[in-house]
Every structure is written in C-alpha cells, then in structure tokens.
Scaffold this active site. Structure first.
Site, short mmCIF file in Angstrom:
data_model
loop_
_atom_site.label_atom_id
_atom_site.label_comp_id
_atom_site.label_asym_id
_atom_site.label_seq_id
_atom_site.Cartn_x
_atom_site.Cartn_y
_atom_site.Cartn_z
N ASP A 26 0.83 -1.22 0.00
CA ASP A 26 0.00 0.00 0.00
C ASP A 26 0.86 1.26 0.00
O ASP A 26 1.96 1.27 0.55
CB ASP A 26 -0.93 -0.03 1.23
CG ASP A 26 -2.07 0.96 1.10
OD1 ASP A 26 -2.45 1.31 -0.05
OD2 ASP A 26 -2.59 1.40 2.14
N HIS A 78 2.23 3.20 -9.12
CA HIS A 78 2.03 1.76 -9.32
C HIS A 78 3.21 1.16 -10.10
O HIS A 78 3.67 0.06 -9.80
CB HIS A 78 0.72 1.51 -10.08
CG HIS A 78 -0.50 1.91 -9.30
ND1 HIS A 78 -0.68 1.60 -7.98
CD2 HIS A 78 -1.61 2.62 -9.67
CE1 HIS A 78 -1.85 2.09 -7.56
NE2 HIS A 78 -2.42 2.72 -8.57
N LEU A 122 10.65 -20.96 -4.40
CA LEU A 122 9.81 -19.95 -3.75
C LEU A 122 8.52 -19.80 -4.55
O LEU A 122 8.56 -19.72 -5.78
CB LEU A 122 10.56 -18.61 -3.74
CG LEU A 122 9.78 -17.34 -3.40
CD1 LEU A 122 9.37 -17.34 -1.93
CD2 LEU A 122 10.63 -16.10 -3.68
C1 IPE Z 1 -5.43 -2.72 0.03
O1 IPE Z 1 -5.15 -1.39 -0.16
C2 IPE Z 1 -5.46 -3.43 -1.28
C3 IPE Z 1 -4.17 -3.60 -1.93
C4 IPE Z 1 -3.01 -3.20 -1.49
C5 IPE Z 1 -4.23 -4.29 -3.18
P1 IPE Z 1 -6.29 -0.29 -0.31
O2 IPE Z 1 -5.57 1.00 -0.53
O3 IPE Z 1 -7.27 -0.68 -1.34
O4 IPE Z 1 -6.98 -0.34 1.12
P2 IPE Z 1 -7.88 0.73 1.87
O5 IPE Z 1 -8.93 1.18 0.91
O6 IPE Z 1 -6.98 1.85 2.27
O7 IPE Z 1 -8.42 0.01 3.05
C1 IPE Z 2 -1.73 0.12 -3.32
O1 IPE Z 2 -1.50 1.49 -3.39
C2 IPE Z 2 -1.90 -0.50 -4.68
C3 IPE Z 2 -3.27 -0.92 -4.99
C4 IPE Z 2 -4.29 -0.91 -4.17
C5 IPE Z 2 -3.50 -1.39 -6.35
P1 IPE Z 2 -2.68 2.52 -3.39
O2 IPE Z 2 -3.09 2.80 -4.79
O3 IPE Z 2 -3.79 2.08 -2.50
O4 IPE Z 2 -1.96 3.79 -2.78
P2 IPE Z 2 -2.55 4.82 -1.74
O5 IPE Z 2 -3.05 4.03 -0.55
O6 IPE Z 2 -3.65 5.56 -2.43
O7 IPE Z 2 -1.39 5.68 -1.40
MG MG Z 3 -4.19 2.35 -0.52
#
Ligand code: IPE
Ligand code: IPE
Ligand code: MG
Length: 238
Positions: free
Chosen positions: A22, A39, A133
C-alpha cells in the site's frame, strides 16, 4: 537504517509472508506524479524483494495487488493496473523463471481483462516446475469472498447430514497448499487488513510499516523478519 540482513536468525525464517503493498498513490502525490507512476515504481521493487526472500529461504510470498473492493476506483486507474500486470510479466517472467520462482494466484480471475488472465495463466504454466519460492499474486482477491467460495465448494460436494469443519474450509481456500502465513506486512502506514487473508492470518504476526510501497527496499523486508523473530508466538499457550 541498520543492515537487517546481518541481524536476522537464518534458522527462524517465516515460511509464508503476506504483503499488503500500500501507498503507491500517496508516493506519487508527494512527488507530483500521476498515481500510475506510483504503481509502476511499486511493481519495479518486486523482483529485488524476491531476491531477498530467496536469500532467506522463505517458501512463499503472497502479494495483495488488487482487492475485490478496488473496482470502485476510477476506470482509467483500473485499466492502467491491468496493463501494468501484463507489462510486468512480459518484462520479468524469464528472470523470475530462471530464479526458480513458481508463480501462482489467489483471487477471482474471471473479472479481469482476457489478456491479463492469459498473462497470469501463462506465468503459472511456465514456472510450474519451480520449487524454490512460490510467488502468489492476489488479484481481485477478497478474504470474505474467499471463505464464501470455500463454503460453497464444500456444499456442492456435501454428503447427507454432513457438517462443515474448519479443515473443510481450509482446504478449499484460494491459498490451499501454501504454508501457514507466519508474517503479514502492510506498508503505507495504515493499520488495517482491508479484506486480505482474513482466515489465514488468524495466528500471523502483523507488522505495519510506515514506508510507502515504492520506497520499500529489501532491507525493510529483512527488518520485518527481524521484528517477527523478536515476537513470542504463543498460539493460545502460556
Ligand atoms: C489494500 O489497499 C489493497 C491492496 C493493497 C491491493 P487499499 O488502498 O485498497 O486499502 P484501503 O482502501 O486503504 O483500506
Ligand atoms: C496500493 O497502493 C496499490 C493498490 C491498491 C493497487 P494505493 O493505490 O492504495 O496507494 P494509496 O493508498 O492511495 O497511497
Ligand atoms: Mg491504498
């Protein structure tokens, strides 16, 4: 930061690490870049982390790449993520395979674009003989939906008057066959599970790290393992 690769106990390595990757969007925002760049940079760090996982002798890594809830995001971001998945495997599958990594996935592939489904199936297929792995991509994964599909699978094969057991569910989960999740890491500073492996982490050690995913380095992974090794796991005992 200390060099944690030298501090860890090589005899107490977690078998299976699950990672909630995240913070890509916030990383990009901080640098005034589009979220898609966050990303992309986030995908670039996966291979060096796998090298560290191989070095430690970790058996399996589950990466939360797209949740069943992420469909509410703007369509261009979602399309970009699937394109990135195709790009990632096109670029990396040869070296992933050469390293002895076996790819698998946990999630509901049917909602993904056809090309991404092909990409992931191809990655699984070409690495199926590898044993060092397992790299488990969790795409369109949701923990609640996982339990529901496992129970439904059991119902389909149910005998008269049979009642479901924890073992019945366990062996039908989308992670069936993987070792127990010993350690769950979430980057990005948020302290929640966001519907990741809710059944599987019943006794996992949880490590929340205040580093945005594109800034995560192998040393952070070693650090999380170091922290895991400081924990006393009691499993209900004393
Ligand atoms: C969790 O992150 C999902 C992934 C990392 C794929 P999100 O960014 O979607 O989670 P919330 O919305 O902050 O809970
Ligand atoms: C996690 O990063 C990746 C996915 C959920 C695909 P985010 O896109 O949720 O990044 P933030 O949380 O908005 O910074
Ligand atoms: Mg996120």
């Amino acid at each position: 930061m200390k060099d944690y690769s030298r501090l860890i106990d090589r005899k107490k390595i977690p078998s299976h690490i699950a990672i909630i990757m995240d913070g890509n969007g916030r990383w990009a925002k901080k640098k005034s870049l589009p979220r898609s760049e966050g990303h992309r940079r986030g995908s670039e760090i996966i291979e060096p982390l796998m090298d560290a996982a191989l070095d430690m002798g970790i058996r399996a890594v589950s990466l939360y790449a797209f949740s069943t809830e992420n469909w509410v995001r703007p369509k261009p971001e979602i399309i970009g993520l699937w394109k990135l998945l195709d790009y990632f495997f096109n670029e990396k599958i040869v070296s992933i395979k050469a390293k002895g990594i076996r790819v698998r996935h946990s999630g509901f592939l049917d909602r993904l674009p056809a090309s991404s489904q092909r990409t992931i199936r191809n990655a699984i297929d070409t690495t199926r003989e590898n044993k060092k792995l397992t790299l488990n991509f969790c795409l369109n994964y949701g923990g609640r939906q996982d339990i529901v599909q496992a129970v439904n699978g059991w119902i389909d094969g149910r005998g008269r008057n049979e009642r479901v057991s924890a073992r019945d569910i366990e062996k039908r989960l989308l992670t069936a066959g993987l070792p127990e999740v010993d350690l769950l890491i979430r980057t990005g500073g948020e302290c929640r599970i966001s519907n990741f492996l809710i059944w599987q982490i019943a006794y996992s050690e949880l490590v929340f790290m205040d580093v945005l995913w594109p800034d995560f380095r192998p040393n952070h992974l070693y650090k999380a393992v170091y922290e895991f090794q400081l924990r006393e796991r009691r499993f209900g005992g004393i």
